[in-house]
Design an enzyme around this catalytic site. Sequence first.
Site, PDB file in Angstrom:
ATOM      1  N   CYS A 206     -16.657 -15.904  -2.253  1.00 35.20           N
ATOM      2  CA  CYS A 206     -17.014 -14.710  -3.018  1.00 35.20           C
ATOM      3  C   CYS A 206     -17.777 -15.092  -4.277  1.00 35.20           C
ATOM      4  O   CYS A 206     -18.399 -14.253  -4.904  1.00 35.20           O
ATOM      5  CB  CYS A 206     -15.775 -13.917  -3.384  1.00 35.20           C
ATOM      6  SG  CYS A 206     -14.715 -14.838  -4.483  1.00 35.20           S
TER       7      CYS A 206
ATOM      8  N   GLU B 234     -24.327  -8.278   1.376  1.00 38.30           N
ATOM      9  CA  GLU B 234     -23.587  -9.546   1.337  1.00 38.30           C
ATOM     10  C   GLU B 234     -23.632 -10.143   2.744  1.00 38.30           C
ATOM     11  O   GLU B 234     -23.050  -9.585   3.680  1.00 38.30           O
ATOM     12  CB  GLU B 234     -22.129  -9.304   0.920  1.00 38.30           C
ATOM     13  CG  GLU B 234     -21.335 -10.592   0.844  1.00 38.30           C
ATOM     14  CD  GLU B 234     -19.869 -10.388   0.475  1.00 38.30           C
ATOM     15  OE1 GLU B 234     -19.239  -9.442   0.980  1.00 38.30           O
ATOM     16  OE2 GLU B 234     -19.360 -11.192  -0.336  1.00 38.30           O
TER      17      GLU B 234
ATOM     18  N   LYS C 267       0.271 -10.062   3.698  1.00 40.11           N
ATOM     19  CA  LYS C 267      -0.440  -9.834   4.974  1.00 40.11           C
ATOM     20  C   LYS C 267      -1.743 -10.637   4.866  1.00 40.11           C
ATOM     21  O   LYS C 267      -2.757 -10.156   4.363  1.00 40.11           O
ATOM     22  CB  LYS C 267      -0.720  -8.336   5.153  1.00 40.11           C
ATOM     23  CG  LYS C 267      -0.937  -7.863   6.578  1.00 40.11           C
ATOM     24  CD  LYS C 267      -2.037  -8.534   7.333  1.00 40.11           C
ATOM     25  CE  LYS C 267      -3.427  -8.066   6.946  1.00 40.11           C
ATOM     26  NZ  LYS C 267      -4.490  -8.896   7.620  1.00 40.11           N
TER      27      LYS C 267
ATOM     28  N   PHE D 240     -10.137 -14.117   4.821  1.00 44.66           N
ATOM     29  CA  PHE D 240     -10.091 -15.382   5.561  1.00 44.66           C
ATOM     30  C   PHE D 240     -10.636 -16.555   4.769  1.00 44.66           C
ATOM     31  O   PHE D 240     -10.362 -17.708   5.081  1.00 44.66           O
ATOM     32  CB  PHE D 240     -10.895 -15.243   6.869  1.00 44.66           C
ATOM     33  CG  PHE D 240     -12.378 -15.387   6.680  1.00 44.66           C
ATOM     34  CD1 PHE D 240     -12.968 -16.650   6.635  1.00 44.66           C
ATOM     35  CD2 PHE D 240     -13.199 -14.274   6.499  1.00 44.66           C
ATOM     36  CE1 PHE D 240     -14.336 -16.798   6.428  1.00 44.66           C
ATOM     37  CE2 PHE D 240     -14.565 -14.413   6.287  1.00 44.66           C
ATOM     38  CZ  PHE D 240     -15.123 -15.688   6.243  1.00 44.66           C
TER      39      PHE D 240
ATOM     40  N   GLU E 224      -5.914 -12.350   9.580  1.00 42.37           N
ATOM     41  CA  GLU E 224      -5.505 -12.691  10.947  1.00 42.37           C
ATOM     42  C   GLU E 224      -6.360 -13.822  11.519  1.00 42.37           C
ATOM     43  O   GLU E 224      -6.066 -14.346  12.591  1.00 42.37           O
ATOM     44  CB  GLU E 224      -5.552 -11.445  11.847  1.00 42.37           C
ATOM     45  CG  GLU E 224      -6.919 -10.782  12.010  1.00 42.37           C
ATOM     46  CD  GLU E 224      -7.259  -9.770  10.914  1.00 42.37           C
ATOM     47  OE1 GLU E 224      -6.989 -10.044   9.725  1.00 42.37           O
ATOM     48  OE2 GLU E 224      -7.833  -8.710  11.266  1.00 42.37           O
ATOM     49  N   ARG E 225      -7.439 -14.193  10.804  1.00 45.33           N
ATOM     50  CA  ARG E 225      -8.295 -15.277  11.324  1.00 45.33           C
ATOM     51  C   ARG E 225      -7.685 -16.659  11.079  1.00 45.33           C
ATOM     52  O   ARG E 225      -7.928 -17.587  11.831  1.00 45.33           O
ATOM     53  CB  ARG E 225      -9.661 -15.241  10.659  1.00 45.33           C
ATOM     54  CG  ARG E 225     -10.377 -13.953  10.865  1.00 45.33           C
ATOM     55  CD  ARG E 225     -11.859 -14.123  10.682  1.00 45.33           C
ATOM     56  NE  ARG E 225     -12.503 -12.826  10.636  1.00 45.33           N
ATOM     57  CZ  ARG E 225     -12.614 -12.005  11.663  1.00 45.33           C
ATOM     58  NH1 ARG E 225     -12.145 -12.346  12.826  1.00 45.33           N
ATOM     59  NH2 ARG E 225     -13.198 -10.837  11.527  1.00 45.33           N
TER      60      ARG E 225
HETATM   61  P1  NAD Z   1     -12.168  -8.233   5.071  1.00 44.12           P
HETATM   62  O1  NAD Z   1     -12.368  -7.135   4.097  1.00 44.12           O
HETATM   63  O2  NAD Z   1     -12.715  -8.076   6.439  1.00 44.12           O
HETATM   64  O3  NAD Z   1     -10.596  -8.505   5.270  1.00 44.12           O
HETATM   65  C1  NAD Z   1      -9.729  -8.631   4.175  1.00 44.12           C
HETATM   66  C2  NAD Z   1      -8.355  -8.146   4.595  1.00 44.12           C
HETATM   67  O4  NAD Z   1      -8.434  -6.765   4.946  1.00 44.12           O
HETATM   68  C3  NAD Z   1      -7.801  -8.886   5.792  1.00 44.12           C
HETATM   69  O5  NAD Z   1      -6.430  -9.151   5.576  1.00 44.12           O
HETATM   70  C4  NAD Z   1      -8.016  -7.929   6.939  1.00 44.12           C
HETATM   71  O6  NAD Z   1      -7.024  -8.034   7.940  1.00 44.12           O
HETATM   72  C5  NAD Z   1      -7.954  -6.573   6.280  1.00 44.12           C
HETATM   73  N1  NAD Z   1      -8.828  -5.584   6.923  1.00 44.12           N
HETATM   74  C6  NAD Z   1      -9.989  -5.832   7.581  1.00 44.12           C
HETATM   75  N2  NAD Z   1     -10.512  -4.678   8.046  1.00 44.12           N
HETATM   76  C7  NAD Z   1      -9.672  -3.692   7.672  1.00 44.12           C
HETATM   77  C8  NAD Z   1      -9.679  -2.274   7.857  1.00 44.12           C
HETATM   78  N3  NAD Z   1     -10.656  -1.641   8.500  1.00 44.12           N
HETATM   79  N4  NAD Z   1      -8.669  -1.562   7.324  1.00 44.12           N
HETATM   80  C9  NAD Z   1      -7.671  -2.171   6.659  1.00 44.12           C
HETATM   81  N5  NAD Z   1      -7.623  -3.511   6.468  1.00 44.12           N
HETATM   82  C10 NAD Z   1      -8.606  -4.265   6.958  1.00 44.12           C
HETATM   83  O7  NAD Z   1     -12.703  -9.577   4.386  1.00 44.12           O
HETATM   84  P2  NAD Z   1     -12.861 -11.013   5.035  1.00 44.12           P
HETATM   85  O8  NAD Z   1     -13.999 -10.998   5.985  1.00 44.12           O
HETATM   86  O9  NAD Z   1     -11.544 -11.513   5.500  1.00 44.12           O
HETATM   87  O10 NAD Z   1     -13.242 -11.857   3.725  1.00 44.12           O
HETATM   88  C11 NAD Z   1     -14.550 -11.939   3.211  1.00 44.12           C
HETATM   89  C12 NAD Z   1     -14.788 -10.900   2.139  1.00 44.12           C
HETATM   90  O11 NAD Z   1     -13.857 -11.069   1.073  1.00 44.12           O
HETATM   91  C13 NAD Z   1     -16.161 -11.061   1.496  1.00 44.12           C
HETATM   92  O12 NAD Z   1     -16.679  -9.771   1.263  1.00 44.12           O
HETATM   93  C14 NAD Z   1     -15.867 -11.765   0.187  1.00 44.12           C
HETATM   94  O13 NAD Z   1     -16.831 -11.562  -0.834  1.00 44.12           O
HETATM   95  C15 NAD Z   1     -14.555 -11.138  -0.174  1.00 44.12           C
HETATM   96  N6  NAD Z   1     -13.820 -11.940  -1.124  1.00 44.12           N
HETATM   97  C16 NAD Z   1     -13.748 -11.503  -2.418  1.00 44.12           C
HETATM   98  C17 NAD Z   1     -13.091 -12.255  -3.367  1.00 44.12           C
HETATM   99  C18 NAD Z   1     -13.012 -11.804  -4.789  1.00 44.12           C
HETATM  100  O14 NAD Z   1     -12.296 -12.407  -5.543  1.00 44.12           O
HETATM  101  N7  NAD Z   1     -13.713 -10.765  -5.199  1.00 44.12           N
HETATM  102  C19 NAD Z   1     -12.481 -13.452  -3.002  1.00 44.12           C
HETATM  103  C20 NAD Z   1     -12.547 -13.873  -1.668  1.00 44.12           C
HETATM  104  C21 NAD Z   1     -13.220 -13.093  -0.732  1.00 44.12           C
END
Ligand code: NAD
Length: 501
Positions: free
Chosen positions: A286, A385, A178, A154, A181-182
């Site tokens: 991130c 985190e 994909k 998100f 969803e937020r």
């Molecule tokens: P998230 O892991 O909750 O979600 C990421 C994606 O995974 C979304 O599309 C979500 O729908 C899907 N998802 C969520 N739960 C799932 C599950 N149980 N099974 C399968 N798919 C699932 O992350 P977020 O809260 O949307 O984003 C924040 C996180 O992303 C933080 O940890 C941040 O550090 C990380 N991030 C990392 C980078 C990088 O380059 N390393 C960049 C941006 C964000």
Amino acid sequence: MSTATVPTIHHRINGHETAGTSRRTAPVWNPATGERQADVLLAESADVDAAVQAARTALPDWADTSVMRRSRLMFAFRELVAQHVDELARIVSAEHGKVLDDAKGEVVRGLEVIDFACGIPQLLKGEYSDQVSNGVDLYSFRQPLGVCAGITPFNFPAMVPLWMHPIAIATGNTFVLKPSERNPTVSNFIAGLYADAGLPDGVFNVVHGDKVAVDAILDHPDIAAVSFVGSTPIAQYVHERATANGKRVQALGGAKNHAVVLPDADLDQAADHLVAAAYGSAGQRCMAISVAVAVGDVAGPLVERLRDKARAIKVGPGQDAGSEMGPVVSPEALERVRGYIDAGLDAGADLALDGRDHGVPGDGFFVGPTLFDGVTPDMDIYRDEIFGPVLVVVRAESLDAAIGLINASPWANGTAIFTASGRAARVFQRSVQVGMIGVNVPIPVPMAFYSFGGWKDSLFGAHHIHGPEGVAFYSRAKAVTTRWPDDTPTPQPNLHFPTAT
Ligand code: NAD
């Protein structure tokens, strides 16, 4: 919570908005007011399959389209995104909550990946070696993988998908995105810009959803590669499951980025940078700095400056011109961040600035800049985190001790050092086991023509994202060895393993 009817956000498959078989929905919040502003459809596996079949059908023609035409299409797409930067930023801000300038910044950083993808004819150039053996030439070239998928977080709803699809598509692949969803709306808007640029239907598709959609992607036999960006547990899960299903995978995870401040640093400058890097986007980056490592006797004066500068940040709705920091994204995020502030106090850390007293009226998901001093590595506020506007200060006796702390952490996305010593900076950059390093630069996000990625639990897979590694990820090489014999009679077949003559 409002019960008013709100719009429903659809998938965008094969050039058209569709509900497919989806019946489940998730709320899309306005984080500044706490109101539900839309519902987004959550895909079932049949919807993912419909998107993959559209991408599969579009693949042969698109992969066969000349590299010059693919490049021209990227130029057209680039112009449309550039013309719509403000509108894209408004869409991002409305669903994410970040302030408009910050949203604009992420769109521009995404645009730079399209700039890079416009150079695909140069990037896909192969190699040629004349006369590697008698009458034999050798050359290599790269071809697309097929249908590629992106699963994105998100916190950068425009930029992170743009790390992926322009390079995948310019390389000749078709794509299924994909997004989170937020904040789903910006991805549909981008799909519209691709269509306006002349991208054939089916080359870029957007499916909204949750774990059901993600699992359908990870298991789909017609998807060749998966790019994921999100939290570490999900990154690891995506990497394991998609790899087990024979796909090429890059899965970027979470972070806890340390910035080391040495006693010889310009403290005012370091504090300005740390405050911007810790609290920008309400800490939901991130590459946010969430740990300041104060070396030697720098801690006292540093904490004082950090507290004063953090306290001065104007917290408010992202779309208000005066706001410098917006809300966090969801009620769950607000609860999590507040829970960590409680946990820090319970663990005995010194709360130098309490973001629970933010003073913004209404039901928005606000938490103000928060600063903890006296934090130790055993505390949850150090280890986890938090992904909110919480900066913790840890003390270290020396540069070596600071490097040891960083290298003991499983997180390894980015890190920074503030110092006036070139020698200390050189020791730091050579010793830290982290993917991206800043020297007097707090958020060292490489430009689009380099690749982005962390080490250890911040990235699973062999490839960093965008830049040259992005091109390598979305393509595979062929090496061709050729001989064009003259009519000299062939000698007896020689059964030994061929070596150059
Ligand atoms: P998230 O892991 O909750 O979600 C990421 C994606 O995974 C979304 O599309 C979500 O729908 C899907 N998802 C969520 N739960 C799932 C599950 N149980 N099974 C399968 N798919 C699932 O992350 P977020 O809260 O949307 O984003 C924040 C996180 O992303 C933080 O940890 C941040 O550090 C990380 N991030 C990392 C980078 C990088 O380059 N390393 C960049 C941006 C964000």
